[in-house]
Design a protein around this motif. Structure first.
Motif, PDB file in Angstrom:
ATOM      1  N   LYS A  34       0.557  -1.279  -0.148  1.00 54.08           N
ATOM      2  CA  LYS A  34      -0.089  -0.042  -0.051  1.00 54.08           C
ATOM      3  C   LYS A  34       1.018   1.441   0.011  1.00 54.08           C
ATOM      4  O   LYS A  34       0.234   2.360   0.038  1.00 54.08           O
ATOM      5  CB  LYS A  34      -0.887  -0.056   1.134  1.00 54.08           C
ATOM      6  CG  LYS A  34      -1.867  -1.231   1.243  1.00 54.08           C
ATOM      7  CD  LYS A  34      -2.742  -0.999  -0.031  1.00 54.08           C
ATOM      8  CE  LYS A  34      -3.751  -2.363  -0.163  1.00 54.08           C
ATOM      9  NZ  LYS A  34      -4.426  -2.235  -1.505  1.00 54.08           N
ATOM     10  N   GLU A  56      -4.708  -7.310  -2.632  1.00 55.01           N
ATOM     11  CA  GLU A  56      -6.202  -7.623  -3.134  1.00 55.01           C
ATOM     12  C   GLU A  56      -7.107  -7.457  -2.083  1.00 55.01           C
ATOM     13  O   GLU A  56      -8.408  -7.143  -2.550  1.00 55.01           O
ATOM     14  CB  GLU A  56      -5.915  -9.198  -3.629  1.00 55.01           C
ATOM     15  CG  GLU A  56      -5.034  -9.466  -4.867  1.00 55.01           C
ATOM     16  CD  GLU A  56      -5.687  -8.685  -6.004  1.00 55.01           C
ATOM     17  OE1 GLU A  56      -6.933  -8.328  -6.208  1.00 55.01           O
ATOM     18  OE2 GLU A  56      -4.978  -8.747  -6.877  1.00 55.01           O
ATOM     19  N   PRO A  69      -9.022  -2.566  -0.134  1.00 58.97           N
ATOM     20  CA  PRO A  69      -9.225  -1.383  -1.012  1.00 58.97           C
ATOM     21  C   PRO A  69      -8.591  -0.154  -0.603  1.00 58.97           C
ATOM     22  O   PRO A  69      -8.390   0.367   0.485  1.00 58.97           O
ATOM     23  CB  PRO A  69     -10.667  -1.320  -1.018  1.00 58.97           C
ATOM     24  CG  PRO A  69     -11.320  -2.634  -0.352  1.00 58.97           C
ATOM     25  CD  PRO A  69     -10.236  -2.711   0.671  1.00 58.97           C
ATOM     26  N   GLU A  92      -9.366   2.765  -1.571  1.00 63.17           N
ATOM     27  CA  GLU A  92     -10.751   3.902  -1.233  1.00 63.17           C
ATOM     28  C   GLU A  92     -10.936   3.797   0.261  1.00 63.17           C
ATOM     29  O   GLU A  92     -11.250   4.649   1.015  1.00 63.17           O
ATOM     30  CB  GLU A  92     -11.782   3.555  -2.046  1.00 63.17           C
ATOM     31  CG  GLU A  92     -11.478   3.666  -3.456  1.00 63.17           C
ATOM     32  CD  GLU A  92     -10.833   2.491  -4.214  1.00 63.17           C
ATOM     33  OE1 GLU A  92     -10.602   2.440  -5.442  1.00 63.17           O
ATOM     34  OE2 GLU A  92     -10.811   1.582  -3.411  1.00 63.17           O
TER      35      GLU A  92
END
Length: 318
Positions: free
Chosen positions: A135, A199, A202, A204
């Protein structure tokens, strides 16, 4: 009008069918058999291979369970895959825990210590590293990926001697730290958490938490960590099995039997039969081996749901 009507009649499909109503000479289209998750395609070769793998896996376990019910004399006088005349499982378990002042209990506690600190620490570091690599973008990320993949390809036995020399210089050999510290590094666990975090979390969702004012630590522990639960269980199982079954590293690091794990202790019992005046206790070795695998089997059965979902994560791309 009549000419047009007769030509249309002769051109119709029914005109090509014989008057008898049969369809002789007309090829039939073969209906394709549809396969789904409920009705998978059958393969004889795959069934045979699966059966062979099942036999290869189950037969040694059956032999171990049956042999653990025999005395030392019963192991030599009976068939390997059938019970002896006397059922000695409970007495074997009692003797295993009490033999040599209960050293088996000490080995069991040592193994739990190595697994708790080594496998637990390796899982925690894999979670942190995998989340950060998945990330966050930073210089040298491709180089880190190459190092992780290369570390996965290197067998642990190739690093055992350099690790021993390094720990010998630091004076940590023949201590629990000589087993715990190397167990904290799990390249495969790091790679698995990296793929899973990519995966499962998310972007967002993380951005929404940051907009709401959550810091990176709070975002990780309250938002990302619950989503990583299946991957955490999977990595924990892999590192636990690797640490629980670790034999070569404790063999070269430890000399004091009081710090042996179960693998090394049972091997020492097994080698007693080859020494002059040593006790032949193969029945205790077999019973101890059975007791050793029971916690692993219980862990896999209890965590099977999370383990399977963790392995399947990322396999389907939306």
């Amino acid at each position: 009008m009549s000419g047009t009507s007769s030509s249309a009649t002769s051109a119709s499909p029914s005109a090509s069918v014989p008057a008898t109503g049969t369809t002789k000479g007309v090829p039939r289209l073969r209906k394709r058999r549809e396969h789904s998750a409920g009705r998978p395609k059958r393969s004889v070769l795959l069934t045979v291979l699966t059966g062979l793998i099942l036999v290869y896996t189950v037969v040694p376990l059956i032999w171990l369970v049956i042999s653990a019910t025999k005395t030392q004399e019963g192991l030599a006088d009976s068939s390997g895959l059938w019970f002896a005349d006397d059922f000695a499982l409970w007495s074997n378990i009692r003797d295993t825990f009490t033999y040599h002042d209960g050293i088996f209990v000490r080995w069991l506690l040592n193994t739990l210590l190595y697994v708790g600190l080594g496998a637990g620490g390796a899982t925690f570091l894999a979670i942190l590293g995998g989340y950060a690599l998945a990330k966050f973008n930073f210089p040298g990320k491709r180089g880190v990926f190459a190092v992780v993949i290369g570390a996965v390809a290197v067998p642990g036995t190739a690093l055992a001697v350099p690790t021993f020399l390094m720990f010998s210089k630091m004076g940590l050999t023949d201590t629990p730290w000589a087993v715990i510290i190397p167990s904290l590094v799990s390249p495969f666990g790091l790679y698995l958490m990296w793929v899973f975090a990519t995966e499962a979390i998310p972007v967002e969702l993380l951005e929404a938490a940051r907009i709401d004012g959550a810091g990176e630590a709070r975002t990780f522990f309250t938002v990302a960590l619950p989503l990583l639960a299946p991957g955490i269980v999977t990595v924990l199982l892999f590192t636990t099995v690797a640490t629980w079954n670790n034999y070569f590293l404790p063999l070269i690091m430890l000399k004091d039997p009081d710090w042996y794990p179960l693998t090394l202790g049972l091997d020492a019992w097994n080698n007693q039969a080859q020494t002059i005046g040593g006790d032949v206790i193969f029945n205790l070795v077999i019973t101890g081996s059975l007791l050793t695998i029971v916690p692993l089997i219980a862990a896999f059965l209890l965590l099977q749901k999370y383990w399977q979902s963790g392995l399947a994560a990322g396999s389907v791309k939306e």
